[in-house]
Design an enzyme around this catalytic site. Structure first.
Site, PDB file in Angstrom:
ATOM      1  N   LYS A  14       0.831  -1.204   0.000  1.00  0.00           N
ATOM      2  CA  LYS A  14       0.000   0.000   0.000  1.00  0.00           C
ATOM      3  C   LYS A  14       0.869   1.259   0.000  1.00  0.00           C
ATOM      4  O   LYS A  14       0.681   2.156  -0.811  1.00  0.00           O
ATOM      5  CB  LYS A  14      -0.934   0.022   1.227  1.00  0.00           C
ATOM      6  CG  LYS A  14      -1.867  -1.174   1.308  1.00  0.00           C
ATOM      7  CD  LYS A  14      -2.804  -1.100   2.496  1.00  0.00           C
ATOM      8  CE  LYS A  14      -2.135  -1.164   3.842  1.00  0.00           C
ATOM      9  NZ  LYS A  14      -1.432  -2.422   4.131  1.00  0.00           N
ATOM     10  N   ARG A 127      11.761  -5.452   4.774  1.00  0.00           N
ATOM     11  CA  ARG A 127      11.469  -4.021   4.572  1.00  0.00           C
ATOM     12  C   ARG A 127      12.391  -3.141   5.413  1.00  0.00           C
ATOM     13  O   ARG A 127      12.690  -3.432   6.559  1.00  0.00           O
ATOM     14  CB  ARG A 127      10.022  -3.726   4.970  1.00  0.00           C
ATOM     15  CG  ARG A 127       9.742  -2.227   4.967  1.00  0.00           C
ATOM     16  CD  ARG A 127       8.305  -1.894   5.006  1.00  0.00           C
ATOM     17  NE  ARG A 127       7.625  -2.452   6.164  1.00  0.00           N
ATOM     18  CZ  ARG A 127       6.330  -2.352   6.356  1.00  0.00           C
ATOM     19  NH1 ARG A 127       5.583  -1.738   5.466  1.00  0.00           N
ATOM     20  NH2 ARG A 127       5.772  -2.884   7.420  1.00  0.00           N
ATOM     21  N   ARG A 160      11.145  -1.483  11.049  1.00  0.00           N
ATOM     22  CA  ARG A 160      10.061  -1.187  11.978  1.00  0.00           C
ATOM     23  C   ARG A 160       9.962  -2.269  13.048  1.00  0.00           C
ATOM     24  O   ARG A 160      10.094  -3.453  12.743  1.00  0.00           O
ATOM     25  CB  ARG A 160       8.732  -1.109  11.211  1.00  0.00           C
ATOM     26  CG  ARG A 160       8.489   0.248  10.618  1.00  0.00           C
ATOM     27  CD  ARG A 160       7.321   0.323   9.700  1.00  0.00           C
ATOM     28  NE  ARG A 160       6.122  -0.401  10.085  1.00  0.00           N
ATOM     29  CZ  ARG A 160       4.996  -0.388   9.369  1.00  0.00           C
ATOM     30  NH1 ARG A 160       4.946   0.316   8.246  1.00  0.00           N
ATOM     31  NH2 ARG A 160       3.955  -1.066   9.748  1.00  0.00           N
TER      32      ARG A 160
HETATM   33  P1  AP5 Z   1       4.829  -1.595   1.852  1.00  0.00           P
HETATM   34  O1  AP5 Z   1       4.487  -0.779   0.658  1.00  0.00           O
HETATM   35  O2  AP5 Z   1       5.554  -0.932   2.970  1.00  0.00           O
HETATM   36  O3  AP5 Z   1       3.523  -2.343   2.398  1.00  0.00           O
HETATM   37  P2  AP5 Z   1       2.237  -1.782   3.155  1.00  0.00           P
HETATM   38  O4  AP5 Z   1       1.049  -2.482   2.562  1.00  0.00           O
HETATM   39  O5  AP5 Z   1       2.216  -0.280   3.169  1.00  0.00           O
HETATM   40  O6  AP5 Z   1       2.536  -2.382   4.595  1.00  0.00           O
HETATM   41  P3  AP5 Z   1       2.400  -1.730   6.040  1.00  0.00           P
HETATM   42  O7  AP5 Z   1       3.143  -2.635   6.956  1.00  0.00           O
HETATM   43  O8  AP5 Z   1       2.797  -0.286   6.086  1.00  0.00           O
HETATM   44  O9  AP5 Z   1       0.904  -1.843   6.262  1.00  0.00           O
HETATM   45  P4  AP5 Z   1       0.174  -2.073   7.533  1.00  0.00           P
HETATM   46  O10 AP5 Z   1      -1.168  -1.906   6.988  1.00  0.00           O
HETATM   47  O11 AP5 Z   1       0.333  -3.308   8.320  1.00  0.00           O
HETATM   48  O12 AP5 Z   1       0.829  -1.022   8.553  1.00  0.00           O
HETATM   49  P5  AP5 Z   1       0.402   0.439   8.938  1.00  0.00           P
HETATM   50  O13 AP5 Z   1       1.629   1.262   8.939  1.00  0.00           O
HETATM   51  O14 AP5 Z   1      -0.771   0.895   8.134  1.00  0.00           O
HETATM   52  O15 AP5 Z   1       5.644  -2.893   1.335  1.00  0.00           O
HETATM   53  C1  AP5 Z   1       6.178  -3.824   2.258  1.00  0.00           C
HETATM   54  C2  AP5 Z   1       7.587  -4.272   1.756  1.00  0.00           C
HETATM   55  O16 AP5 Z   1       7.447  -5.031   0.559  1.00  0.00           O
HETATM   56  C3  AP5 Z   1       8.511  -3.099   1.408  1.00  0.00           C
HETATM   57  O17 AP5 Z   1       9.822  -3.437   1.769  1.00  0.00           O
HETATM   58  C4  AP5 Z   1       8.401  -2.963  -0.134  1.00  0.00           C
HETATM   59  O18 AP5 Z   1       9.597  -2.462  -0.707  1.00  0.00           O
HETATM   60  C5  AP5 Z   1       8.149  -4.411  -0.537  1.00  0.00           C
HETATM   61  N1  AP5 Z   1       7.261  -4.519  -1.697  1.00  0.00           N
HETATM   62  C6  AP5 Z   1       6.135  -3.787  -1.940  1.00  0.00           C
HETATM   63  N2  AP5 Z   1       5.552  -4.198  -3.088  1.00  0.00           N
HETATM   64  C7  AP5 Z   1       6.302  -5.230  -3.552  1.00  0.00           C
HETATM   65  C8  AP5 Z   1       6.207  -6.089  -4.702  1.00  0.00           C
HETATM   66  N3  AP5 Z   1       5.217  -5.963  -5.599  1.00  0.00           N
HETATM   67  N4  AP5 Z   1       7.151  -7.055  -4.873  1.00  0.00           N
HETATM   68  C9  AP5 Z   1       8.167  -7.203  -3.981  1.00  0.00           C
HETATM   69  N5  AP5 Z   1       8.323  -6.411  -2.899  1.00  0.00           N
HETATM   70  C10 AP5 Z   1       7.396  -5.441  -2.670  1.00  0.00           C
HETATM   71  O19 AP5 Z   1      -0.129   0.222  10.432  1.00  0.00           O
HETATM   72  C11 AP5 Z   1       0.727  -0.089  11.515  1.00  0.00           C
HETATM   73  C12 AP5 Z   1      -0.113  -0.284  12.768  1.00  0.00           C
HETATM   74  O20 AP5 Z   1      -0.804   0.956  13.104  1.00  0.00           O
HETATM   75  C13 AP5 Z   1      -1.231  -1.323  12.680  1.00  0.00           C
HETATM   76  O21 AP5 Z   1      -0.742  -2.635  12.936  1.00  0.00           O
HETATM   77  C14 AP5 Z   1      -2.208  -0.822  13.753  1.00  0.00           C
HETATM   78  O22 AP5 Z   1      -1.799  -1.168  15.041  1.00  0.00           O
HETATM   79  C15 AP5 Z   1      -2.106   0.694  13.607  1.00  0.00           C
HETATM   80  N6  AP5 Z   1      -3.123   1.230  12.671  1.00  0.00           N
HETATM   81  C16 AP5 Z   1      -2.860   1.827  11.462  1.00  0.00           C
HETATM   82  N7  AP5 Z   1      -4.018   2.182  10.874  1.00  0.00           N
HETATM   83  C17 AP5 Z   1      -5.012   1.809  11.720  1.00  0.00           C
HETATM   84  C18 AP5 Z   1      -6.444   1.886  11.631  1.00  0.00           C
HETATM   85  N8  AP5 Z   1      -7.070   2.421  10.576  1.00  0.00           N
HETATM   86  N9  AP5 Z   1      -7.167   1.382  12.665  1.00  0.00           N
HETATM   87  C19 AP5 Z   1      -6.565   0.845  13.739  1.00  0.00           C
HETATM   88  N10 AP5 Z   1      -5.215   0.730  13.883  1.00  0.00           N
HETATM   89  C20 AP5 Z   1      -4.450   1.212  12.876  1.00  0.00           C
END
Ligand code: AP5
Length: 218
Positions: A14, A127, A160
């Protein structure tokens, strides 16, 4: 004007795809995870409340998130925004719909990045992120030009704390239980587009742009 949601499991890509979307269409990237990490770094009350949920792989309570994201959406430019990581529960999705409807607005498209759990595990453990600008890299799939340094600002890249394998497993469980139903909600109530997120990063970007160009030209 475009209002987009990017749905998908942790590590579906994402953040990676959002950065490309905002560059192409001039939108604001609103990542709930990035905003929460900033709040934590600044040791705000919200950041401190969110800490234990995030580090255990659970979700931060809806009321905190909805207030935080409503405030962020208010700041978005006229061109629009792309939401990354929000909504993550059906309740959050309903609250978002109500907030937009009350301002005579609506979402244009929900992109649902589809991926298998094992691919997620490989991606997350490799990552690396820039603590300064939020750029995302991978130790094998998307390397920075200089090992361990951000291409944009030279900052030391970090892993992270929630990318440890046991926390990733918990985040995946949370995703299947609480966030997958959000895709079903949008299937019934809006425009959802499933995107195969297993392949090459550039190919995934191209298929997303194909969908979004339709709205940009409208
Ligand atoms: P990356 O693009 O970083 O993936 P992402 O989908 O953004 O993953 P996140 O870990 O950021 O998502 P998340 O939803 O768990 O965490 P968030 O920060 O929102 O890609 C991942 C890796 O793969 C990278 O190294 C990239 O280079 C590689 N990659 C990407 N595409 C690729 C491909 N096609 N092929 C190969 N490699 C690839 O949330 C963190 C925490 O915050 C949650 O756990 C929760 O506790 C809290 N939180 C956040 N939002 C909420 C909400 N709305 N409600 C409640 N709690 C929340």
């Amino acid at each position: 004007m475009m209002r987009i949601v990017l749905l998908g499991a942790p590590g579906a890509g994402k953040g990676t795809q959002c950065k490309r979307i905002v560059d192409r269409y001039g939108l604001m990237h609103l990542s709930s995870g990035d905003i929460l990490r900033k709040e934590r770094a600044e040791k705000t009350e919200l950041g401190q409340k969110a800490e234990s949920y995030m580090d255990s792989g659970g979700l931060v309570p809806d009321e905190l998130i909805v207030e935080m994201m409503s405030g962020a959406i208010e700041q978005a430019p006229a061109a629009g925004f792309v939401l990354d990581g929000f909504p993550r529960t059906v309740n959050q999705a309903k609250e978002l719909d109500e907030a937009l409807t009350s301002k005579d607005k609506h979402l244009d498209i929900v992109l649902n990045l589809m991926i298998d759990d094992q691919v997620v595990m490989d991606r997350m453990t490799g990552r690396r992120s820039c603590p300064k600008c939020g750029a995302v890299y991978h130790i094998t799939n998307l390397k920075p030009k200089v090992d361990g340094k951000c291409d944009n600002d030279g900052a030391e890249l970090i892993q992270r704390p929630d990318d440890r394998p046991e926390v990733v497993a918990e985040r995946l469980k949370t995703y299947h239980e609480q966030t997958e139903p959000v895709a079903d909600y949008y299937r019934e109530n809006g425009t959802i587009c499933d995107v195969d997120a297993r392949g090459d990063i550039d190919e995934i970007t191209a298929s997303i742009f194909e969908q979004l160009d339709v709205f940009a030209q409208a």
